[in-house]
Design a protein around this motif. Structure first.
Motif, PDB file in Angstrom:
ATOM      1  N   MET A   1     -18.447  -2.680  -9.215  1.00 44.43           N
ATOM      2  CA  MET A   1     -17.902  -2.336  -7.918  1.00 44.43           C
ATOM      3  C   MET A   1     -17.149  -1.025  -8.047  1.00 44.43           C
ATOM      4  SD  MET A   1     -16.393  -3.355  -4.588  1.00 44.43           S
ATOM      5  CE  MET A   1     -18.048  -3.659  -4.316  1.00 44.43           C
ATOM      6  N   GLU A   2     -17.376  -0.164  -7.114  1.00 48.29           N
ATOM      7  CA  GLU A   2     -16.755   1.149  -7.103  1.00 48.29           C
ATOM      8  C   GLU A   2     -15.601   1.163  -6.106  1.00 48.29           C
ATOM      9  OE1 GLU A   2     -18.442   5.368  -5.795  1.00 48.29           O
ATOM     10  OE2 GLU A   2     -19.580   4.411  -7.397  1.00 48.29           O
ATOM     11  N   LEU A   3     -14.517   1.799  -6.495  1.00 50.19           N
ATOM     12  CA  LEU A   3     -13.364   1.918  -5.611  1.00 50.19           C
ATOM     13  C   LEU A   3     -13.698   2.925  -4.515  1.00 50.19           C
ATOM     14  CD1 LEU A   3     -10.375   1.154  -5.147  1.00 50.19           C
ATOM     15  CD2 LEU A   3      -9.780   3.165  -6.464  1.00 50.19           C
ATOM     16  N   ASN A   4     -13.528   2.517  -3.274  1.00 43.39           N
ATOM     17  CA  ASN A   4     -13.736   3.433  -2.158  1.00 43.39           C
ATOM     18  C   ASN A   4     -12.481   3.451  -1.289  1.00 43.39           C
ATOM     19  OD1 ASN A   4     -13.870   1.206  -0.320  1.00 43.39           O
ATOM     20  ND2 ASN A   4     -16.024   0.943  -0.784  1.00 43.39           N
ATOM     21  N   ARG A   5     -12.519   4.270  -0.252  1.00 42.47           N
ATOM     22  CA  ARG A   5     -11.350   4.459   0.609  1.00 42.47           C
ATOM     23  C   ARG A   5     -10.911   3.147   1.276  1.00 42.47           C
ATOM     24  NH1 ARG A   5      -9.815   9.519   3.599  1.00 42.47           N
ATOM     25  NH2 ARG A   5     -11.454  10.341   2.291  1.00 42.47           N
ATOM     26  N   GLN A   6     -11.869   2.333   1.684  1.00 45.63           N
ATOM     27  CA  GLN A   6     -11.548   1.072   2.362  1.00 45.63           C
ATOM     28  C   GLN A   6     -10.840   0.100   1.410  1.00 45.63           C
ATOM     29  OE1 GLN A   6     -14.949  -1.072   3.811  1.00 45.63           O
ATOM     30  NE2 GLN A   6     -13.711  -2.579   4.886  1.00 45.63           N
ATOM     31  N   ILE A   7     -11.364  -0.027   0.204  1.00 43.38           N
ATOM     32  CA  ILE A   7     -10.748  -0.936  -0.768  1.00 43.38           C
ATOM     33  C   ILE A   7      -9.371  -0.413  -1.183  1.00 43.38           C
ATOM     34  CG2 ILE A   7     -10.950  -1.916  -3.087  1.00 43.38           C
ATOM     35  CD1 ILE A   7     -13.994  -1.936  -2.622  1.00 43.38           C
ATOM     36  N   LEU A   8      -9.262   0.888  -1.398  1.00 41.04           N
ATOM     37  CA  LEU A   8      -7.966   1.473  -1.749  1.00 41.04           C
ATOM     38  C   LEU A   8      -6.957   1.242  -0.631  1.00 41.04           C
ATOM     39  CD1 LEU A   8      -6.209   3.096  -3.686  1.00 41.04           C
ATOM     40  CD2 LEU A   8      -7.081   5.175  -2.589  1.00 41.04           C
ATOM     41  N   GLY A   9      -7.391   1.365   0.612  1.00 41.85           N
ATOM     42  CA  GLY A   9      -6.502   1.125   1.744  1.00 41.85           C
ATOM     43  C   GLY A   9      -5.996  -0.305   1.780  1.00 41.85           C
ATOM     44  N   LYS A  10      -6.890  -1.253   1.541  1.00 41.82           N
ATOM     45  CA  LYS A  10      -6.482  -2.664   1.522  1.00 41.82           C
ATOM     46  C   LYS A  10      -5.537  -2.930   0.351  1.00 41.82           C
ATOM     47  CE  LYS A  10     -10.407  -4.644   3.958  1.00 41.82           C
ATOM     48  NZ  LYS A  10      -9.705  -4.903   5.183  1.00 41.82           N
ATOM     49  N   ALA A  11      -5.848  -2.345  -0.808  1.00 44.56           N
ATOM     50  CA  ALA A  11      -4.985  -2.521  -1.975  1.00 44.56           C
ATOM     51  C   ALA A  11      -3.600  -1.933  -1.714  1.00 44.56           C
ATOM     52  CB  ALA A  11      -5.623  -1.877  -3.204  1.00 44.56           C
ATOM     53  N   ALA A  12      -3.553  -0.768  -1.094  1.00 44.74           N
ATOM     54  CA  ALA A  12      -2.265  -0.127  -0.803  1.00 44.74           C
ATOM     55  C   ALA A  12      -1.457  -0.953   0.190  1.00 44.74           C
ATOM     56  CB  ALA A  12      -2.490   1.284  -0.275  1.00 44.74           C
ATOM     57  N   LEU A  13      -2.144  -1.538   1.161  1.00 42.43           N
ATOM     58  CA  LEU A  13      -1.479  -2.372   2.162  1.00 42.43           C
ATOM     59  C   LEU A  13      -0.800  -3.575   1.511  1.00 42.43           C
ATOM     60  CD1 LEU A  13      -1.068  -2.869   5.244  1.00 42.43           C
ATOM     61  CD2 LEU A  13      -3.141  -4.251   5.132  1.00 42.43           C
ATOM     62  N   ILE A  14      -1.512  -4.276   0.667  1.00 46.93           N
ATOM     63  CA  ILE A  14      -0.929  -5.446   0.019  1.00 46.93           C
ATOM     64  C   ILE A  14       0.087  -5.042  -1.054  1.00 46.93           C
ATOM     65  CG2 ILE A  14      -2.817  -5.745  -1.648  1.00 46.93           C
ATOM     66  CD1 ILE A  14      -0.689  -8.509  -0.025  1.00 46.93           C
ATOM     67  N   LYS A  16       2.090  -2.547  -0.930  1.00 46.99           N
ATOM     68  CA  LYS A  16       3.333  -2.240  -0.218  1.00 46.99           C
ATOM     69  C   LYS A  16       4.144  -3.516   0.002  1.00 46.99           C
ATOM     70  CE  LYS A  16       4.991   0.014   3.958  1.00 46.99           C
ATOM     71  NZ  LYS A  16       4.604   0.710   5.188  1.00 46.99           N
ATOM     72  N   ASP A  17       3.469  -4.599   0.387  1.00 39.32           N
ATOM     73  CA  ASP A  17       4.151  -5.889   0.561  1.00 39.32           C
ATOM     74  C   ASP A  17       4.677  -6.420  -0.768  1.00 39.32           C
ATOM     75  OD1 ASP A  17       3.697  -5.901   3.274  1.00 39.32           O
ATOM     76  OD2 ASP A  17       1.977  -7.260   3.166  1.00 39.32           O
ATOM     77  N   ILE A  18       3.871  -6.317  -1.800  1.00 39.25           N
ATOM     78  CA  ILE A  18       4.278  -6.819  -3.118  1.00 39.25           C
ATOM     79  C   ILE A  18       5.501  -6.071  -3.630  1.00 39.25           C
ATOM     80  CG2 ILE A  18       3.554  -6.911  -5.548  1.00 39.25           C
ATOM     81  CD1 ILE A  18       0.743  -7.693  -4.490  1.00 39.25           C
ATOM     82  N   LEU A  19       5.569  -4.768  -3.361  1.00 34.15           N
ATOM     83  CA  LEU A  19       6.697  -3.964  -3.840  1.00 34.15           C
ATOM     84  C   LEU A  19       8.025  -4.308  -3.165  1.00 34.15           C
ATOM     85  CD1 LEU A  19       5.081  -0.453  -4.279  1.00 34.15           C
ATOM     86  CD2 LEU A  19       5.810  -2.057  -6.062  1.00 34.15           C
ATOM     87  N   GLN A  20       7.984  -5.144  -2.150  1.00 28.32           N
ATOM     88  CA  GLN A  20       9.221  -5.616  -1.517  1.00 28.32           C
ATOM     89  C   GLN A  20       9.857  -6.715  -2.379  1.00 28.32           C
ATOM     90  OE1 GLN A  20       9.745  -5.463   2.408  1.00 28.32           O
ATOM     91  NE2 GLN A  20       8.352  -3.740   2.574  1.00 28.32           N
ATOM     92  N   ALA A  25       4.070 -11.956  -6.971  1.00 28.26           N
ATOM     93  CA  ALA A  25       2.958 -11.062  -6.638  1.00 28.26           C
ATOM     94  C   ALA A  25       1.649 -11.825  -6.495  1.00 28.26           C
ATOM     95  CB  ALA A  25       2.827  -9.976  -7.698  1.00 28.26           C
ATOM     96  N   ASP A  26       1.409 -12.773  -7.376  1.00 28.25           N
ATOM     97  CA  ASP A  26       0.142 -13.504  -7.297  1.00 28.25           C
ATOM     98  C   ASP A  26       0.050 -14.344  -6.029  1.00 28.25           C
ATOM     99  OD1 ASP A  26       2.079 -15.248  -8.306  1.00 28.25           O
ATOM    100  OD2 ASP A  26       0.636 -16.385  -9.481  1.00 28.25           O
ATOM    101  N   GLY A  27       1.157 -14.895  -5.585  1.00 29.30           N
ATOM    102  CA  GLY A  27       1.165 -15.668  -4.345  1.00 29.30           C
ATOM    103  C   GLY A  27       0.943 -14.780  -3.126  1.00 29.30           C
ATOM    104  N   THR A  28       1.566 -13.620  -3.126  1.00 29.74           N
ATOM    105  CA  THR A  28       1.381 -12.668  -2.035  1.00 29.74           C
ATOM    106  C   THR A  28      -0.065 -12.199  -1.981  1.00 29.74           C
ATOM    107  OG1 THR A  28       3.667 -11.931  -2.307  1.00 29.74           O
ATOM    108  CG2 THR A  28       2.218 -10.485  -1.071  1.00 29.74           C
ATOM    109  N   LEU A  29      -0.637 -11.936  -3.133  1.00 35.55           N
ATOM    110  CA  LEU A  29      -2.025 -11.500  -3.206  1.00 35.55           C
ATOM    111  C   LEU A  29      -2.974 -12.609  -2.764  1.00 35.55           C
ATOM    112  CD1 LEU A  29      -3.686  -9.034  -4.011  1.00 35.55           C
ATOM    113  CD2 LEU A  29      -3.755  -9.918  -6.320  1.00 35.55           C
ATOM    114  N   GLN A  30      -2.706 -13.822  -3.183  1.00 35.23           N
ATOM    115  CA  GLN A  30      -3.540 -14.961  -2.794  1.00 35.23           C
ATOM    116  C   GLN A  30      -3.521 -15.165  -1.278  1.00 35.23           C
ATOM    117  OE1 GLN A  30      -2.318 -18.746  -4.431  1.00 35.23           O
ATOM    118  NE2 GLN A  30      -4.369 -19.579  -4.219  1.00 35.23           N
ATOM    119  N   LEU A  31      -2.356 -15.043  -0.669  1.00 28.15           N
ATOM    120  CA  LEU A  31      -2.247 -15.168   0.784  1.00 28.15           C
ATOM    121  C   LEU A  31      -3.020 -14.052   1.488  1.00 28.15           C
ATOM    122  CD1 LEU A  31      -0.965 -16.683   3.167  1.00 28.15           C
ATOM    123  CD2 LEU A  31       1.027 -15.185   2.922  1.00 28.15           C
TER     124      LEU A  31
END
Length: 86
Positions: A1-14, A16-20, A25-31
């Protein structure tokens, strides 16, 4: 799987939440994955690996970027990708 803009955007979104640091982190990611069931297993794996790599090396990444505490989550993920996944 190649990293693209859409996947990077989703990763950045989550990321940002994890960094709070409001929960594990694993629970936040699972949700997040439960709320986004259209993500395939390869996409979930890529997002998870990138996020946990960035978390594992967060202090080093911030020092390398000379980053303030509120640095954009996308920038942190891209730095982790560059520094640790070549």
């Amino acid at each position: 799987m190649e990293l693209n803009r859409q996947i990077l955007g989703k990763a950045a979104l989550i990321f940002k939440d994890i960094l709070q640091f409001s929960g594990p982190a694993d629970g936040t990611l699972q949700l997040f994955f439960k709320k986004n069931p259209k993500l395939g297993s390869a996409e979930r794996k890529l997002i998870s690996e990138l996020i946990f790599s960035a978390l594992r090396h967060l202090q080093t990444i911030k020092e390398a970027l000379e980053a303030p505490a509120n640095t954009d989550s996308t920038a942190l993920l891209l730095a982790a990708l560059y520094l640790y996944h070549q």
